[in-house]
Design an enzyme around this catalytic site. Structure first.
Site, PDB file in Angstrom:
ATOM      1  N   LYS A  69     -21.666  -6.039 -17.629  1.00  0.00           N
ATOM      2  CA  LYS A  69     -22.995  -5.566 -17.244  1.00  0.00           C
ATOM      3  C   LYS A  69     -23.424  -4.404 -18.138  1.00  0.00           C
ATOM      4  O   LYS A  69     -24.511  -4.420 -18.729  1.00  0.00           O
ATOM      5  CB  LYS A  69     -23.006  -5.119 -15.779  1.00  0.00           C
ATOM      6  CG  LYS A  69     -24.368  -4.674 -15.284  1.00  0.00           C
ATOM      7  CD  LYS A  69     -24.286  -3.908 -13.988  1.00  0.00           C
ATOM      8  CE  LYS A  69     -24.029  -2.442 -14.266  1.00  0.00           C
ATOM      9  NZ  LYS A  69     -24.173  -1.592 -13.082  1.00  0.00           N
ATOM     10  N   ASP A  90     -26.712  -6.789 -12.279  1.00  0.00           N
ATOM     11  CA  ASP A  90     -26.399  -5.687 -11.360  1.00  0.00           C
ATOM     12  C   ASP A  90     -26.634  -6.162  -9.931  1.00  0.00           C
ATOM     13  O   ASP A  90     -26.885  -7.346  -9.686  1.00  0.00           O
ATOM     14  CB  ASP A  90     -27.224  -4.446 -11.702  1.00  0.00           C
ATOM     15  CG  ASP A  90     -28.689  -4.585 -11.315  1.00  0.00           C
ATOM     16  OD1 ASP A  90     -29.130  -5.703 -10.983  1.00  0.00           O
ATOM     17  OD2 ASP A  90     -29.412  -3.567 -11.327  1.00  0.00           O
TER      18      ASP A  90
END
Length: 333
Positions: A201, A219
């Site tokens: 991420k 996320d």
């Protein structure tokens, strides 16, 4: 004579036999008719379940928002082609609502972005933006942070939460940058994920926004919305990334991430989405999970401090609410 006599006798016999048969038929008892079967009771059909239908026009008050033109009711078993079309249409609608979508972490270079992204775990971007100016003023380069006293860094990072673990990560990644990459943030995924505290991420945030290389940032907001929109049923971040990446051209990945994340922070909240003020309500299979009354939904909207999202990139486009006052600050990370 005898033959004629025999014929007469035979004829009389036949007549007598016919009369007997007819008489028997008349006197034979009639068969009883079978009793009629009882009619089966009529069962009432169950009442149809009330379905909440999205409005034809969205009621979002965001400047530049373009409501969907037609109502689409996504079926639970829609085809792959229909899913791709719906997903891409949602992204186009969100691009009109959030034309200046960008990372909401303040940074001036790749090093600041990777550190700020690591610090953003379990806290808001607003809190990180309030903390990093002091951190980068004192430790402007990887070499400075790599040689820092952990206790002093902890004191600066205390407002971000989990400050001890985050201090260890940012000092560790700074040392790795100095020792393995000459003090420069690498521009490849396989190198970034080797840095302490950096996962896929964080790596995609850096690649997409510091190097212009497409990536999907999965996320918590992104995970929640793509499942709510039935783009995928996966729950593992890596599988979500693969599933969503297959729906869009690679060139859309970075902006798609911003659009989805911004929408999750401002309108499509986890506990109570503002369905009645959502510009993509007609395309959403989860419409009705949140507040559908337009006026009540409008009160649930959240904005950046100072104005319309993206105001930093285009100050003349400052957003004012229906009463002509500046929009309220963004209250969630």
């Amino acid at each position: 004579m005898q033959a004629a006599s025999a014929k007469k006798a035979a004829s009389a016999k036949k007549t007598a036999s016919a009369k007997k048969t007819a008489s028997a038929k008349k006197t034979a008892p009639a068969k009883k008719a079978a009793p009629a079967k009882k009619a089966a009771p009529v069962r009432k059909a169950p009442a149809a379940k009330k379905v909440t239908v999205a409005p034809k026009k969205a009621t979002a008050r965001l400047k530049g928002a373009a409501p969907a033109r037609t109502v689409v009711h996504p079926p639970s078993g829609e085809s792959r082609t229909a899913l791709v079309r719906r997903a891409r249409r949602i992204n186009r609608e969100l691009a009109e609502v959030y034309p200046y979508a960008h990372p909401e972490l303040d940074f001036a270079n790749p090093f600041q972005l990777v550190v700020a992204t690591v610090l953003s775990a379990q806290t808001t971007d607003l809190r990180v933006n309030q903390t990093t100016p002091a951190l980068f003023a004192r430790y402007p380069a990887p070499e400075d942070l790599a040689a820092a006293n952990p206790e002093e860094v902890e004191e600066i990072l205390r407002p971000c939460g989990f400050f001890r673990a985050k201090t260890k990560s940012v000092i560790g990644l700074s040392k790795a940058l100095v020792e393995d990459f000459g003090g420069e943030v690498p521009g490849r995924l396989e190198d970034l994920v080797k840095l302490p505290g950096v996962g896929r991420k964080t790596a995609f945030v850096v690649l997409g926004n510091a190097f212009g290389r497409p990536g999907i940032t999965v996320d918590t907001h992104f995970q929640r919305l793509v499942r709510r929109w039935q783009w995928t049923g996966e729950s593992d971040p890596d599988k979500i990334e693969a599933a969503i990446g297959a729906l869009f051209p690679k060139s859309d990945w970075t902006d798609l991430s911003h659009h989805v994340i911004w929408h999750g922070r401002r309108i499509c909240h986890a506990r109570k989405p503002a369905c009645g003020a959502c510009p993509i309500a007609p395309l959403c299979p989860a419409y009705g999970e949140g507040e559908t009354d337009p006026e009540k939904a409008k009160k649930l909207l959240k904005y950046e401090k100072g104005g319309f999202p993206g105001q930093r990139l285009n100050p003349p486009q400052a957003y004012l609410d229906a009463g002509g006052k500046p929009a309220p600050p963004l209250g969630a990370g």
